[in-house]
Design a protein around this motif. Structure first.
Motif, PDB file in Angstrom:
ATOM      1  N   CYS A  60       0.875  -1.170  -0.070  1.00 40.96           N
ATOM      2  CA  CYS A  60      -0.150   0.032   0.047  1.00 40.96           C
ATOM      3  C   CYS A  60       0.922   1.259  -0.070  1.00 40.96           C
ATOM      4  CB  CYS A  60      -0.842  -0.019   1.169  1.00 40.96           C
ATOM      5  SG  CYS A  60      -2.120  -1.272   1.257  1.00 40.96           S
ATOM      6  N   PHE A  61       1.926   1.249   0.824  1.00 42.01           N
ATOM      7  CA  PHE A  61       2.916   2.312   0.758  1.00 42.01           C
ATOM      8  C   PHE A  61       3.621   2.654  -0.727  1.00 42.01           C
ATOM      9  CE2 PHE A  61       7.348   3.789   0.901  1.00 42.01           C
ATOM     10  CZ  PHE A  61       7.219   5.035   1.242  1.00 42.01           C
ATOM     11  N   ILE A  62       3.779   1.636  -1.520  1.00 44.40           N
ATOM     12  CA  ILE A  62       4.440   1.778  -2.727  1.00 44.40           C
ATOM     13  C   ILE A  62       3.380   2.292  -3.693  1.00 44.40           C
ATOM     14  CG2 ILE A  62       5.107   0.598  -4.774  1.00 44.40           C
ATOM     15  CD1 ILE A  62       7.433   0.740  -2.472  1.00 44.40           C
ATOM     16  N   ALA A  63       2.101   1.748  -3.443  1.00 44.01           N
ATOM     17  CA  ALA A  63       1.171   2.283  -4.267  1.00 44.01           C
ATOM     18  C   ALA A  63       0.703   3.733  -4.131  1.00 44.01           C
ATOM     19  CB  ALA A  63      -0.156   1.283  -4.202  1.00 44.01           C
ATOM     20  N   PHE A  64       0.991   3.897  -2.864  1.00 45.21           N
ATOM     21  CA  PHE A  64       0.586   5.684  -2.422  1.00 45.21           C
ATOM     22  C   PHE A  64       1.769   6.372  -3.198  1.00 45.21           C
ATOM     23  CE2 PHE A  64       1.874   8.901   0.374  1.00 45.21           C
ATOM     24  CZ  PHE A  64       0.609   9.488   0.313  1.00 45.21           C
ATOM     25  N   GLU A  65       2.940   6.077  -3.118  1.00 46.79           N
ATOM     26  CA  GLU A  65       4.007   6.876  -3.413  1.00 46.79           C
ATOM     27  C   GLU A  65       3.981   6.969  -5.069  1.00 46.79           C
ATOM     28  OE1 GLU A  65       6.018   8.430  -2.026  1.00 46.79           O
ATOM     29  OE2 GLU A  65       5.513   7.768  -0.139  1.00 46.79           O
ATOM     30  N   VAL A  66       3.300   5.969  -5.762  1.00 53.81           N
ATOM     31  CA  VAL A  66       3.301   6.055  -7.297  1.00 53.81           C
ATOM     32  C   VAL A  66       2.241   6.983  -7.493  1.00 53.81           C
ATOM     33  CG1 VAL A  66       2.641   4.808  -9.174  1.00 53.81           C
ATOM     34  CG2 VAL A  66       4.417   3.840  -7.729  1.00 53.81           C
ATOM     35  N   LEU A  67       0.959   6.775  -7.010  1.00 52.81           N
ATOM     36  CA  LEU A  67      -0.105   7.684  -7.304  1.00 52.81           C
ATOM     37  C   LEU A  67       0.118   9.095  -7.089  1.00 52.81           C
ATOM     38  CD1 LEU A  67      -2.991   5.175  -6.197  1.00 52.81           C
ATOM     39  CD2 LEU A  67      -2.201   5.625  -8.473  1.00 52.81           C
ATOM     40  N   GLN A  68       0.641   9.362  -5.649  1.00 56.10           N
ATOM     41  CA  GLN A  68       1.112  10.565  -5.389  1.00 56.10           C
ATOM     42  C   GLN A  68       2.065  11.259  -6.311  1.00 56.10           C
ATOM     43  OE1 GLN A  68       1.727  12.311  -1.071  1.00 56.10           O
ATOM     44  NE2 GLN A  68       3.840  11.770  -1.961  1.00 56.10           N
ATOM     45  N   SER A  69       3.049  10.420  -6.867  1.00 54.80           N
ATOM     46  CA  SER A  69       4.141  11.082  -7.770  1.00 54.80           C
ATOM     47  C   SER A  69       3.592  11.384  -9.148  1.00 54.80           C
ATOM     48  CB  SER A  69       5.270  10.155  -8.177  1.00 54.80           C
ATOM     49  OG  SER A  69       6.104  10.403  -8.973  1.00 54.80           O
ATOM     50  N   LEU A  70       2.281  10.569  -9.675  1.00 57.39           N
ATOM     51  CA  LEU A  70       1.537  10.955 -10.920  1.00 57.39           C
ATOM     52  C   LEU A  70       0.828  11.948 -10.577  1.00 57.39           C
ATOM     53  CD1 LEU A  70       1.222   7.285 -12.081  1.00 57.39           C
ATOM     54  CD2 LEU A  70       2.882   9.010 -12.886  1.00 57.39           C
ATOM     55  N   GLY A  71       0.372  12.472  -9.590  1.00 56.18           N
ATOM     56  CA  GLY A  71      -0.589  13.570  -9.175  1.00 56.18           C
ATOM     57  C   GLY A  71      -2.025  13.099  -8.892  1.00 56.18           C
ATOM     58  N   ILE A  72      -2.083  11.753  -8.812  1.00 55.63           N
ATOM     59  CA  ILE A  72      -3.540  11.287  -8.812  1.00 55.63           C
ATOM     60  C   ILE A  72      -3.985  11.509  -7.539  1.00 55.63           C
ATOM     61  CG2 ILE A  72      -5.034   9.053  -8.826  1.00 55.63           C
ATOM     62  CD1 ILE A  72      -3.271   8.112 -11.165  1.00 55.63           C
ATOM     63  N   ILE A  73      -2.976  11.191  -6.512  1.00 49.77           N
ATOM     64  CA  ILE A  73      -3.378  11.444  -4.970  1.00 49.77           C
ATOM     65  C   ILE A  73      -2.737  12.877  -4.530  1.00 49.77           C
ATOM     66  CG2 ILE A  73      -3.169  10.451  -2.737  1.00 49.77           C
ATOM     67  CD1 ILE A  73      -3.173   7.776  -3.771  1.00 49.77           C
ATOM     68  N   PRO A  74      -3.465  13.851  -3.766  1.00 47.17           N
ATOM     69  CA  PRO A  74      -2.566  14.932  -3.516  1.00 47.17           C
ATOM     70  C   PRO A  74      -1.980  14.461  -2.286  1.00 47.17           C
ATOM     71  CG  PRO A  74      -5.003  14.874  -2.718  1.00 47.17           C
ATOM     72  CD  PRO A  74      -4.838  13.739  -3.723  1.00 47.17           C
ATOM     73  N   LEU A  75      -0.878  15.647  -1.778  1.00 46.31           N
ATOM     74  CA  LEU A  75      -0.181  15.471  -0.638  1.00 46.31           C
ATOM     75  C   LEU A  75      -1.047  15.415   0.758  1.00 46.31           C
ATOM     76  CD1 LEU A  75       2.858  18.080  -1.466  1.00 46.31           C
ATOM     77  CD2 LEU A  75       2.926  15.385  -1.137  1.00 46.31           C
ATOM     78  N   LEU A  76      -0.630  14.581   1.489  1.00 52.21           N
ATOM     79  CA  LEU A  76      -1.445  14.473   2.747  1.00 52.21           C
ATOM     80  C   LEU A  76      -1.559  15.585   3.542  1.00 52.21           C
ATOM     81  CD1 LEU A  76      -0.313  10.599   4.076  1.00 52.21           C
ATOM     82  CD2 LEU A  76      -2.543  11.472   2.839  1.00 52.21           C
ATOM     83  N   ILE A  77      -0.339  16.350   3.542  1.00 54.64           N
ATOM     84  CA  ILE A  77      -0.293  17.546   4.351  1.00 54.64           C
ATOM     85  C   ILE A  77      -0.032  18.863   3.265  1.00 54.64           C
ATOM     86  CG2 ILE A  77       0.995  18.864   6.099  1.00 54.64           C
ATOM     87  CD1 ILE A  77       1.783  16.122   7.391  1.00 54.64           C
ATOM     88  N   GLY A  78      -0.657  19.677   3.596  1.00 58.04           N
ATOM     89  CA  GLY A  78      -0.843  20.814   2.792  1.00 58.04           C
ATOM     90  C   GLY A  78      -1.268  20.984   1.196  1.00 58.04           C
ATOM     91  N   GLY A  79      -1.785  19.678   0.952  1.00 54.52           N
ATOM     92  CA  GLY A  79      -2.362  19.496  -0.576  1.00 54.52           C
ATOM     93  C   GLY A  79      -3.915  19.622  -0.495  1.00 54.52           C
TER      94      GLY A  79
END
Length: 583
Positions: free
Chosen positions: A564-583
């Protein structure tokens, strides 16, 4: 690529307009792919790279992981062992300092190269990604593989997890504004110094608090006490056992064996890849009136060696109630018996034999007849391996094997042991070269694939540099020592955060650009650290619920958490998931 960069810039600009503080501006500035490509690429991707040439970078990075294992295992760790021996360092202090540097050398050099030379986030991402990999994957894999599940020592878990939590809190505070002042990185170094002091005196503190002695459980795990003797084909079992008990297999006269049995010999050069399984090596020992011999298999004694008791300087009891130590001009032998009673019996017999060996009668009449077989038990790097996997690795790495053999003295061999400083220096040079090549290839891969360099560090290079420790944990778990591997993984995390990140930032802010803060990484790195903190807290809750005895279900959950951590990092890098803080 240009459209992706434009989209990223537009999204980042909109986020910045909606932010109300400089801290959130920074946090939003690096959430999407392509934001650091100009720094990472240096030059635009070439046609051959876009046409599939990036596969070459992936292959080279994988080969570099293999080279890391060879250099660290054979050359970098042994001189550190010799250093600890020369300085008479305790195992706790050595494990928290010098040996921690050996196991974390790929992460340390990757961070140094990435921060000070390449000026990308691959190095920092490698350190952060390796932390969560060690924490979740090693704990999960060992819990799955180990029969009956893990049984963790709460005293070690409390010490190491407390400092990992402290290091993560400090890291979040340091990275909050994206800049690292010299005093902030200095505080991280001080935090590690405190950790070292606690490790050095921890068991004394535990004893004063009445929480038990250092060795509550058997030092030789119960699963290792099951002795299995491999009898060659064609040899009757009864004859084989007689050859063991009367010394015939070792060429001794009938009845000449004073004592025989399995003991565990501490390896002077236990590797960081198989640190827990090679650290204590099971050997068959035979004590006769003229020799003290040991070998791997009491039937197949071609590799037998003898401890030189004639010139032994000291024979004394060890640090715990199952060890005794024999010191000769050539080596220091630390031997361990299954229990105290057997240790005392071996100790008394060996001391009696030594007195006989050093008598005038022995020196005049028997000593010239005694064959000196005290020699190295480690095979030189260029020897042809006996196993097929070893031969495959030998062929794969032969060009670099030759380079390492020519340029680095192997201090595991007795003739080169005093050259251990040269071994250390040259291995550092090679680790630095390999780290630079890995960072360069990883940055080019990020450039060609239009990915964030932090993502490559958090996933690809972090996993590759941590695989040896994972294999070590699995191997240890199969022998009933998974708890040791997990405690080592937690302990190394404190070293990685305090030093692998603190040292490059301190050098950057004090030596390279004095008075100017070092770059603390992008918002994606900050979010990764925050997620790692949440993962650690969740892992602690699971361990507490299970009373520090995680089994296969808990291990599978830890591995799923890492996915789940790896999936989160990939999706966040692609802009699909915003940053948890400040996003």
């Amino acid at each position: 690529s240009s459209s992706s960069s434009s989209s990223s810039s537009s999204s980042s600009s909109n986020n910045n307009n909606n932010s109300s503080s400089s801290s959130s501006d920074w946090l939003n500035s690096s959430s999407l792919s392509g934001e650091v490509l100009n720094e990472a690429c240096g030059s635009a991707p070439r046609a051959w790279e876009k046409a599939g040439g990036f596969v070459l970078y992936i292959a080279v990075i994988c080969y570099i992981f293999f080279l890391f294992a060879i250099v660290c295992d054979i050359y970098f760790v042994p001189p550190l062992n010799v250093m600890c021996e020369k300085l008479h360092m305790s195992e706790d202090l050595a494990g928290a300092t010098i040996m921690a540097a050996g196991s974390a050398s790929p992460e340390l050099f990757s961070s140094l190269i990435g921060t000070l030379i390449a000026k990308t986030e691959t190095g920092v991402g490698t350190v952060v990604g390796a932390e969560i990999f060690n924490m979740l994957c090693i704990c999960g894999a060992t819990a799955i593989v180990m029969t009956g599940g893990l049984r963790l020592d709460w005293r070690l878990i409390v010490r190491d997890v407390s400092f990992v939590l402290l290091s993560l809190v400090m890291l979040l505070l340091v990275m909050l504004d994206g800049k690292v002042q010299w005093w902030e990185s200095g505080l991280m170094l001080v935090g590690y110094l405190i950790y070292v002091l606690v490790c050095a005196f921890y068991w004394r503190i535990i004893k004063l608090l009445g929480a038990g002695n250092k060795e509550k459980e058997p030092l030789v795990h119960r699963d290792l006490l099951n002795v299995t003797v491999q009898i060659p084909e064609g040899v009757p079992g009864e004859d084989a056992m007689h050859s063991i008990t009367d010394g015939k297999a070792l060429g001794l006269d009938y009845g000449a064996v004073l004592m025989h049995g399995f003991l565990w010999k501490k390896s002077r050069f236990y590797s960081y890849i198989k640190w827990s399984t090679q650290r204590w090596q099971k050997r068959w020992f035979v004590l006769s009136p003229v020799q003290f011999i040991y070998c791997r298999n009491p039937i197949d004694v071609k590799d037998s060696r003898a401890v030189d008791l004639v010139n032994a300087t000291t024979i004394e009891l060890g640090e715990n109630d199952r060890e005794f130590v024999i010191t000769t001009p050539f080596q220091v032998y630390t031997l361990r018996a299954p229990d105290t009673k057997l240790r005392d019996k071996w100790f008394a017999r060996v001391c009696g034999a030594q007195q006989f060996y050093q008598s005038e009668h022995f020196k005049k009449e028997l000593s010239p007849l005694m064959e000196d077989k005290e020699s190295d038990e480690v095979a030189p790097l260029m020897d042809w391996p006996s196993s097929w996997p070893g031969r495959a690795a030998y062929v794969l790495g032969f060009p670099f094997y030759c380079l390492f053999y020519i340029t680095i003295p192997d201090c595991r061999q007795s003739r080169w042991e005093n050259w251990w400083p040269a071994t250390f220096v040259m291995s550092v040079v090679w680790v630095g070269i390999i780290s630079y090549a890995m960072i360069w290839c990883a940055d080019r891969l990020a450039c060609v694939l239009d990915l964030n360099t932090a993502l490559i560090g958090l996933t690809v290079t972090a996993v590759g540099t941590s695989l040896p420790e994972l294999f070590s944990g699995i191997s240890a778990a199969r022998q009933g020592l998974g708890d040791m591997a997990v405690c080592n993984a937690f302990g190394s995390n404190a070293f990685n955060i305090f030093l692998c990140l603190g040292i490059p930032w301190f050098i950057q802010s004090t030596c390279i650009t004095p008075g100017k803060a070092a770059d603390g990484g992008s918002g994606s790195i900050f979010s990764s650290v925050f997620v790692m903190m949440l993962s650690l807290l969740l892992l602690i809750v699971v361990l507490l619920v299970l009373r520090l005895k995680p089994g296969k279900v808990a291990g599978s959950f830890f591995l799923l958490l890492y996915v789940c951590f790896i999936a989160f990092e990939v999706l966040q890098s692609l802009g699909i998931i915003p940053l948890l803080i400040g996003g």
